[in-house]
Design a protein around this motif. Structure first.
Motif, mmCIF file in Angstrom:
data_model
loop_
_atom_site.group_PDB
_atom_site.id
_atom_site.type_symbol
_atom_site.label_atom_id
_atom_site.label_comp_id
_atom_site.label_asym_id
_atom_site.label_seq_id
_atom_site.Cartn_x
_atom_site.Cartn_y
_atom_site.Cartn_z
ATOM 1 N N GLU A 29 0.832 -1.202 0.000
ATOM 2 C CA GLU A 29 0.000 0.000 0.000
ATOM 3 C C GLU A 29 0.869 1.255 0.000
ATOM 4 O O GLU A 29 0.588 2.220 -0.709
ATOM 5 C CB GLU A 29 -0.923 0.013 1.226
ATOM 6 N N ALA A 30 1.938 1.230 0.788
ATOM 7 C CA ALA A 30 2.848 2.380 0.826
ATOM 8 C C ALA A 30 3.451 2.616 -0.556
ATOM 9 O O ALA A 30 3.584 3.759 -1.002
ATOM 10 C CB ALA A 30 3.940 2.159 1.871
ATOM 11 N N ARG A 31 3.802 1.543 -1.242
ATOM 12 C CA ARG A 31 4.365 1.672 -2.594
ATOM 13 C C ARG A 31 3.322 2.263 -3.536
ATOM 14 O O ARG A 31 3.618 3.167 -4.319
ATOM 15 C CB ARG A 31 4.830 0.318 -3.119
ATOM 16 N N ALA A 32 2.085 1.758 -3.462
ATOM 17 C CA ALA A 32 1.018 2.244 -4.338
ATOM 18 C C ALA A 32 0.744 3.736 -4.119
ATOM 19 O O ALA A 32 0.399 4.452 -5.055
ATOM 20 C CB ALA A 32 -0.258 1.434 -4.110
ATOM 21 N N ARG A 33 0.911 4.206 -2.901
ATOM 22 C CA ARG A 33 0.678 5.623 -2.586
ATOM 23 C C ARG A 33 1.905 6.492 -2.892
ATOM 24 O O ARG A 33 1.871 7.695 -2.699
ATOM 25 C CB ARG A 33 0.321 5.779 -1.115
ATOM 26 N N GLY A 37 10.622 4.640 -2.072
ATOM 27 C CA GLY A 37 11.483 5.078 -3.161
ATOM 28 C C GLY A 37 11.348 4.204 -4.391
ATOM 29 O O GLY A 37 10.481 3.341 -4.486
ATOM 30 N N SER A 38 12.254 4.408 -5.331
ATOM 31 C CA SER A 38 12.172 3.726 -6.621
ATOM 32 C C SER A 38 12.768 2.321 -6.612
ATOM 33 O O SER A 38 12.572 1.572 -7.561
ATOM 34 C CB SER A 38 12.867 4.572 -7.691
ATOM 35 N N LEU A 39 13.504 1.957 -5.561
ATOM 36 C CA LEU A 39 14.064 0.601 -5.507
ATOM 37 C C LEU A 39 12.955 -0.431 -5.418
ATOM 38 O O LEU A 39 11.926 -0.179 -4.781
ATOM 39 C CB LEU A 39 14.969 0.436 -4.280
ATOM 40 N N GLN A 44 14.605 -3.138 -0.981
ATOM 41 C CA GLN A 44 14.422 -2.333 0.221
ATOM 42 C C GLN A 44 14.340 -3.230 1.460
ATOM 43 O O GLN A 44 14.892 -2.902 2.510
ATOM 44 C CB GLN A 44 13.169 -1.474 0.108
ATOM 45 N N LEU A 45 13.657 -4.366 1.335
ATOM 46 C CA LEU A 45 13.553 -5.295 2.458
ATOM 47 C C LEU A 45 14.907 -5.920 2.777
ATOM 48 O O LEU A 45 15.224 -6.150 3.951
ATOM 49 C CB LEU A 45 12.497 -6.368 2.177
ATOM 50 N N ASP A 46 15.709 -6.177 1.757
ATOM 51 C CA ASP A 46 17.078 -6.670 2.006
ATOM 52 C C ASP A 46 17.861 -5.646 2.821
ATOM 53 O O ASP A 46 18.590 -6.003 3.746
ATOM 54 C CB ASP A 46 17.807 -6.951 0.687
ATOM 55 N N HIS A 47 17.717 -4.363 2.480
ATOM 56 C CA HIS A 47 18.389 -3.298 3.238
ATOM 57 C C HIS A 47 17.874 -3.274 4.679
ATOM 58 O O HIS A 47 18.653 -3.097 5.618
ATOM 59 C CB HIS A 47 18.176 -1.950 2.581
ATOM 60 N N ALA A 48 16.569 -3.451 4.845
ATOM 61 C CA ALA A 48 15.986 -3.448 6.192
ATOM 62 C C ALA A 48 16.493 -4.636 7.009
ATOM 63 O O ALA A 48 16.770 -4.503 8.204
ATOM 64 C CB ALA A 48 14.463 -3.477 6.101
ATOM 65 N N VAL A 87 9.983 1.584 5.610
ATOM 66 C CA VAL A 87 11.156 0.728 5.475
ATOM 67 C C VAL A 87 12.381 1.584 5.773
ATOM 68 O O VAL A 87 12.561 2.622 5.111
ATOM 69 C CB VAL A 87 11.267 0.138 4.050
ATOM 70 N N PRO A 88 13.177 1.259 6.759
ATOM 71 C CA PRO A 88 13.204 0.035 7.542
ATOM 72 C C PRO A 88 12.416 0.084 8.855
ATOM 73 O O PRO A 88 12.347 -0.903 9.559
ATOM 74 C CB PRO A 88 14.685 -0.148 7.843
ATOM 75 N N GLY A 89 11.816 1.230 9.213
ATOM 76 C CA GLY A 89 11.213 1.389 10.530
ATOM 77 C C GLY A 89 10.246 0.310 10.958
ATOM 78 O O GLY A 89 10.345 -0.230 12.066
ATOM 79 N N LEU A 90 9.281 -0.048 10.103
ATOM 80 C CA LEU A 90 8.316 -1.082 10.482
ATOM 81 C C LEU A 90 8.980 -2.446 10.602
ATOM 82 O O LEU A 90 8.627 -3.243 11.483
ATOM 83 C CB LEU A 90 7.162 -1.140 9.468
#
Length: 140
Positions: A29-33, A37-39, A44-48, A87-90
């Protein structure tokens, strides 16, 4: 469960990598809104995940100064400044469920989505502060 979300065997970590399955709809949902970022989300989850591993290493190294390796996680406070889409907070809030995790986001819409996501996916584990993360000064 995707392989990337399964606990890793043989690592130095005391705890498994967080199960991110519950976060995927929220992050989608965050991505859809347009809050992420563009990654690609997986990157992004790997970074998190790497952030979680680094935090755990730092917290374990600091544990002797805070009362030993068995120090309770609630003794720790972690902040994600400029949380954006979470991401990464959650991910950190889910991984360190007993810690006090604060997500600071200046955009009201993003902060609202983060607060709802934190209440659903990391109950009691994350506080969302809708404010700027920059330094504030008081008069001269």
């Amino acid at each position: 469960m995707p392989a990337a979300d399964r606990p890793r065997a043989g690592g130095a970590s005391r705890s498994p990598v967080p199960d991110l399955g519950a976060l995927r709809p929220v992050l989608g949902e965050a991505r859809a809104r347009g809050f992420l970022g563009s990654l690609p989300l997986e990157r992004q989850l790997d970074h998190a995940r790497a952030m979680c591993a680094a935090l755990e290493q730092a917290l374990c190294a600091a544990a002797p100064a805070a009362g030993g390796a068995g120090a309770d996680p609630p003794a720790w406070s972690i902040a994600d400044l400029g949380s954006g889409g979470g991401v990464p907070g959650l991910v950190v809030a889910v991984r360190f469920g007993g810690a006090r995790v604060t997500l600071v986001e200046s955009q009201a819409r993003r902060a609202g989505v983060l607060a709802a996501a934190a209440a659903q996916r990391a109950p009691g584990g994350a506080l969302v502060v809708p404010d700027h993360a920059g330094w504030r000064t008081r008069g001269p």
